[in-house]
Design an enzyme around this catalytic site. Structure first.
Site, mmCIF file in Angstrom:
data_model
loop_
_atom_site.group_PDB
_atom_site.id
_atom_site.type_symbol
_atom_site.label_atom_id
_atom_site.label_comp_id
_atom_site.label_asym_id
_atom_site.label_seq_id
_atom_site.Cartn_x
_atom_site.Cartn_y
_atom_site.Cartn_z
ATOM 1 C CE LYS A 1 -3.803 2.034 2.723
ATOM 2 N NZ LYS A 1 -4.692 1.803 3.889
ATOM 3 C CB SER B 1 -7.480 4.030 3.130
ATOM 4 O OG SER B 1 -6.680 3.377 4.086
ATOM 5 C CB SER C 1 -7.996 1.424 6.076
ATOM 6 O OG SER C 1 -8.546 2.700 6.265
#
Length: 468
Positions: A81, A156, A180
């Site tokens: 990420k 996210s 997330s």
């Protein structure tokens, strides 16, 4: 509407990460073949999904050719990420305000990730600074849900979830500061475990803050991939005072007493699809011999303001101290409207912060007290079905988008403030055929029980596959 996936008859096939690692270990597949196939799959779906933030394919192919991987997932292709430092890649945090400066070294979380043997092909997309629950932007196309590209993939860790669900890679790094890992996993039909605070290395962005909200982990298509990842991280880094998890490889024998929370703290009702699938999950659990009892949310409505005050502090920190928090070259003028709105919200209510931090700590005690009487908590992962692209757009009216966000993300934040582990499982579908996640929480250190029950539920109600 478009259904997008890359599953096919290449060397990745339908394999999960454990299956692919075993094929690599046996010599049936080489790391280079696996990386090449994954990159081909990414190239097939990326025009529709927009899920890759940074491409590192040249170095990934060199690593694959060298074949020097060790760990549970040696040679398995994956992505990190893009809010986590990986040496040589720019950590852009999903924002045009951040300069594209390559990270000098891996951060601690990254060292654990690559220590499992994963070969990082690049970085996955995320919304600006991970502050919202959809992977949408003001300056580029949104990351879309592969089950239906008209819909959000969550956030996210949205790019990670989209790529794993679409079959581009079998496993991807994710992290969770308010849901997330779990929100995009639920939106895209995946398994997403948020570990206990202290189980994995601390995220760089949480250093020095009074409450550490973020846990790092992965999104996967199978419970066993998540279990093997956690066991391999534990091999590298024992969890201190937390009880060891070890490798969970199937259902447990104990029957659990489970507290059901079916009413969001906001006071709104669940939508019909979510309520139906939650009831179906209760029926499965009871048919397996578990006892389920309904309880009210163990924290009161003041928790909403307390958590959002702390959440807004993070946006304010980026807004006013971006050069310190995300690096030189930070351009405040390029911040997105949602980040600016959340920062402004903090300024309006800054005087409440000390009381909010105290309130969050008291809420932790109340939330964890549930486990004096129950083994686990069951709820939906989200309060309603996956929304369409644009519903939570970062350039929408801030007050309206923020209110929608609070209604949507009603169940996940309590695990972040309390540090307790939780897992989402793809046990339901909405009327559009999109996945709905069901959410199980345990007390601090309780990952083993979560994984054992997750294996049992996966066997009793096999997860839907996007390629079917």
């Amino acid at each position: 509407m478009k259904h997008v996936h890359a599953f096919g008859d290449d060397c990745l096939g339908d394999l999960d990460a454990v299956g692919l690692a075993r094929s690599i270990a046996s010599g049936d597949v080489s790391p280079l073949e696996a990386a090449t196939a994954a990159l081909d799959r990414i190239d097939r779906v990326e025009p529709q999904l927009a899920a890759v933030a940074v491409d590192d394919r040249d170095l990934a192919l060199k690593r694959a050719a060298a074949d020097e991987f060790t760990g549970a997932f040696a040679g398995v292709p994956s992505l990190i990420k893009n809010n986590t430092d990986f040496a040589g890649l720019p950590t852009l945090h999903g924002s045009a305000a951040v300069a594209p400066t390559p990270a000098r070294e891996h951060e601690a979380v990254t060292r654990e990730l690559v220590g499992t043997g994963l070969n990082i092909l690049g970085a996955s997309t995320m919304p600006a600074f991970g502050l919202t629950a959809t992977t949408e932007f003001v300056d580029r196309p949104p990351t879309r849900n592969p089950w239906d590209t008209d819909f959000s993939c969550g956030a996210s860790s949205g790019g990670a979830a989209a790529l794993v669900a679409a079959g581009a890679v079998p496993i991807a790094h994710a992290n969770d500061g308010g849901g997330s890992i779990r929100i995009p996993a639920a939106s895209c039909g995946l398994v997403g475990l948020k570990p206990s605070r202290g189980r994995v290395a601390q995220a760089k962005q949480m250093r020095g803050l009074p409450i550490d909200l973020i846990s790092n982990g992965v999104v996967t298509r199978s419970v066993r991939d998540t279990a093997h990842y956690l066991a391999d991280v534990e091999r590298q880094r024992p969890g201190g005072s937390l009880p060891p998890v070890g490798l969970v490889d199937g259902p447990g024998q104990e029957r659990s007493r489970i507290a059901l929370i079916n009413a969001p703290l906001t006071g709104r009702l669940l939508d019909a699809d979510t309520d139906r699938e939650l009831s179906a999950t209760v029926e499965v659990l009871e048919s397996l011999g578990h006892r389920v009892e309904t309880i009210p949310m163990p924290v009161d409505r003041s928790y909403i303001d307390q958590f959002t005050d702390y959440w807004a502090l993070l946006a304010f920190g980026v807004d006013r101290m971006g050069r310190r928090s995300v690096g030189k070259g930070f351009d405040r003028s390029r911040l997105d409207p949602f980040t600016k709105g959340l920062s402004s919200s903090f300024l309006r209510h800054f005087y409440r912060l000390p009381g909010s931090i105290l309130g969050l700590r008291r809420a932790t005690a109340r939330f964890r007290s549930v486990f004096d009487h129950y083994d686990l908590i069951l709820s939906p992962t989200l309060a309603h079905a996956v929304p369409e692209i644009g519903y939570l757009a970062p350039d929408g009216d801030f007050d309206e988008v923020f209110a929608r966000l609070i209604d949507y993300v009603a169940f996940t934040p309590a695990n972040n403030s309390s540090g307790t582990p939780a897992i989402t499982l793809p046990l339901g579908r909405d009327e559009n055929g999109l996945p709905l996640g069901m959410h199980l929480s345990a007390d601090l250190g309780g990952e083993r029980r979560l994984l054992e029950l997750a294996f049992e539920l996966e066997g009793a109600r096999p997860f839907a596959r996007i390629q079917d």
